[in-house]
Motif scaffolding. Structure first.
Motif, PDB file in Angstrom:
ATOM      1  N   ASN A 135       0.814  -1.221   0.000  1.00 57.25           N
ATOM      2  CA  ASN A 135       0.000   0.000   0.000  1.00 57.25           C
ATOM      3  C   ASN A 135       0.845   1.267   0.000  1.00 57.25           C
ATOM      4  OD1 ASN A 135      -2.478  -1.383   0.062  1.00 57.25           O
ATOM      5  ND2 ASN A 135      -2.335  -1.650   2.278  1.00 57.25           N
ATOM      6  N   TYR A 136       2.105   1.161   0.446  1.00 56.18           N
ATOM      7  CA  TYR A 136       2.952   2.342   0.553  1.00 56.18           C
ATOM      8  C   TYR A 136       4.159   2.293  -0.377  1.00 56.18           C
ATOM      9  CZ  TYR A 136       0.143   3.617   4.579  1.00 56.18           C
ATOM     10  OH  TYR A 136      -0.905   3.978   5.389  1.00 56.18           O
ATOM     11  N   VAL A 137       4.212   1.293  -1.242  1.00 53.78           N
ATOM     12  CA  VAL A 137       5.331   1.153  -2.177  1.00 53.78           C
ATOM     13  C   VAL A 137       4.787   0.739  -3.543  1.00 53.78           C
ATOM     14  CG1 VAL A 137       7.488  -0.037  -2.713  1.00 53.78           C
ATOM     15  CG2 VAL A 137       6.901   0.461  -0.324  1.00 53.78           C
ATOM     16  N   THR A 138       5.092   1.527  -4.572  1.00 55.97           N
ATOM     17  CA  THR A 138       4.621   1.253  -5.933  1.00 55.97           C
ATOM     18  C   THR A 138       5.774   1.416  -6.912  1.00 55.97           C
ATOM     19  OG1 THR A 138       2.421   2.117  -5.391  1.00 55.97           O
ATOM     20  CG2 THR A 138       2.961   1.908  -7.731  1.00 55.97           C
ATOM     21  N   TYR A 139       5.859   0.500  -7.877  1.00 58.47           N
ATOM     22  CA  TYR A 139       6.908   0.547  -8.898  1.00 58.47           C
ATOM     23  C   TYR A 139       6.304   0.741 -10.287  1.00 58.47           C
ATOM     24  CZ  TYR A 139      10.275  -1.385  -5.540  1.00 58.47           C
ATOM     25  OH  TYR A 139      11.100  -1.579  -4.473  1.00 58.47           O
ATOM     26  N   PHE A 140       7.076   1.434 -11.139  1.00 59.36           N
ATOM     27  CA  PHE A 140       6.702   1.513 -12.550  1.00 59.36           C
ATOM     28  C   PHE A 140       7.951   1.741 -13.398  1.00 59.36           C
ATOM     29  CE2 PHE A 140       6.405   5.882 -11.004  1.00 59.36           C
ATOM     30  CZ  PHE A 140       7.010   6.637 -12.007  1.00 59.36           C
TER      31      PHE A 140
END
Length: 306
Positions: free
Chosen positions: A102-107
């Motif tokens: 919920n607090y870490v996103t990659y792209f």
């Protein structure tokens, strides 16, 4: 003439698309796919293609976006109107990235560098999953009735913290279970912390536990093993911090610090991330809390004497 002008402004220009074979990956796995360049309405010269892996790290109220790595494709070429070009893409993920949550996103952000024109971009989100060894531990905790909290997997500036609450076992005795993990060839080292209810106030109990690969094979046996550890922490909160020998674990002669979950991000952007994510009003409280946790977390980064 008008087409050339419009293409220089980005209308009718060549487009880039990173097409990945899948969007979920474990730590250390290869990300594979194809870079697709579709020609526009006019001929254009391409200087290069840049693919950047980005991470968005959030706190409760703020977020910051950071570069994990840049993967340049240094090949210039000409793309004709309507032409389609494809190039293979491959990148191996580090073993110590933060896991998605919920607090870490990659792209991946892909940029097509067009000579004399507006660069074109593409964005593709990916999810980084727990490695099998850590997944076994999560399953064992689930078997014990622990549920992962919404704010689990937050980055504290050093490592990624996993947080759980009890639904049955230890419910009423334990408010929260937290851990940080270090992956080693022989197994997984956990820095455990229990927040206990004690005479109307909270009491923190901490242990360092090493779980060997052979103990990770069976979820049922691992569940019993973790239950034994948690029972000891609740019943004897003031006993020795280091638990390997107390439980008769195999003596551990590790090969250095291993791969701490989130260690890559800590080394690359840790200090910056903390300063950007913390609100001014919370900095004093967080500083005091970090000082309390320092001894708990510093073992993750100490190399074994052996």
């Amino acid at each position: 003439m008008l087409k050339n002008l419009m293409a220089r402004l980005g209308h009718g220009a060549a487009k880039v698309d990173l097409v990945l074979n899948r969007n979920q990956f474990a730590l250390g796995e290869f990300v594979e796919g194809t870079l697709v360049i579709q020609g526009g309405t006019v001929q254009q010269s391409i200087n290069k293609i840049d693919v950047r892996l980005m991470v968005i790290v959030r706190s409760h109220e703020s977020e910051a976006t950071h570069l994990v790595t840049s993967i340049p494709f240094h090949q210039s070429f000409t793309i004709h109107p309507g032409e389609r070009k494809e190039f293979p893409f491959q990148y191996q993920l580090p073993n110590d990235l933060l896991l998605s949550g919920n607090y870490v996103t990659y792209f991946f952000q892909t940029e097509l560098d067009i000579a004399g024109g507006v660069d074109q971009t593409d964005r593709d989100y990916i999810e980084i999953l727990p490695p099998q060894s850590l997944q076994q531990i999560l399953l064992a905790l689930e078997q014990l009735g622990f549920r992962e909290k919404h704010d689990s997997r937050m980055f504290n500036g050093y490592v990624q913290e996993f947080a759980f609450f009890p639904t049955s076992y230890l419910n009423g005795q334990v408010q929260e279970l937290e851990f940080a993990a270090t992956l080693l060839p022989e197994g997984v080292r956990l820095q455990l912390e229990l927040d206990l209810y004690s005479h109307g106030r909270e009491q923190e109990v901490k242990r360092e536990v090493f779980i060997y690969n052979d103990q990770l094979q069976s979820v049922s046996e691992l569940t019993s093993f973790i239950q034994e550890i948690l029972d000891e922490m609740v019943q004897h909160p003031h006993s020795a911090y280091h638990m390997e020998h107390h439980y008769g674990y195999h003596e551990h002669h590790g090969s250095g610090m291993g791969e701490a979950i989130g260690g890559f991000i800590a080394g690359a952007v840790g200090g910056m991330a903390v300063s950007e994510l913390l609100d001014d009003d919370d900095k004093d409280d967080d500083k005091e809390e970090n000082e309390d946790d320092e001894g708990f977390l510093e073992d993750l980064f100490e190399e074994d004497d052996d």
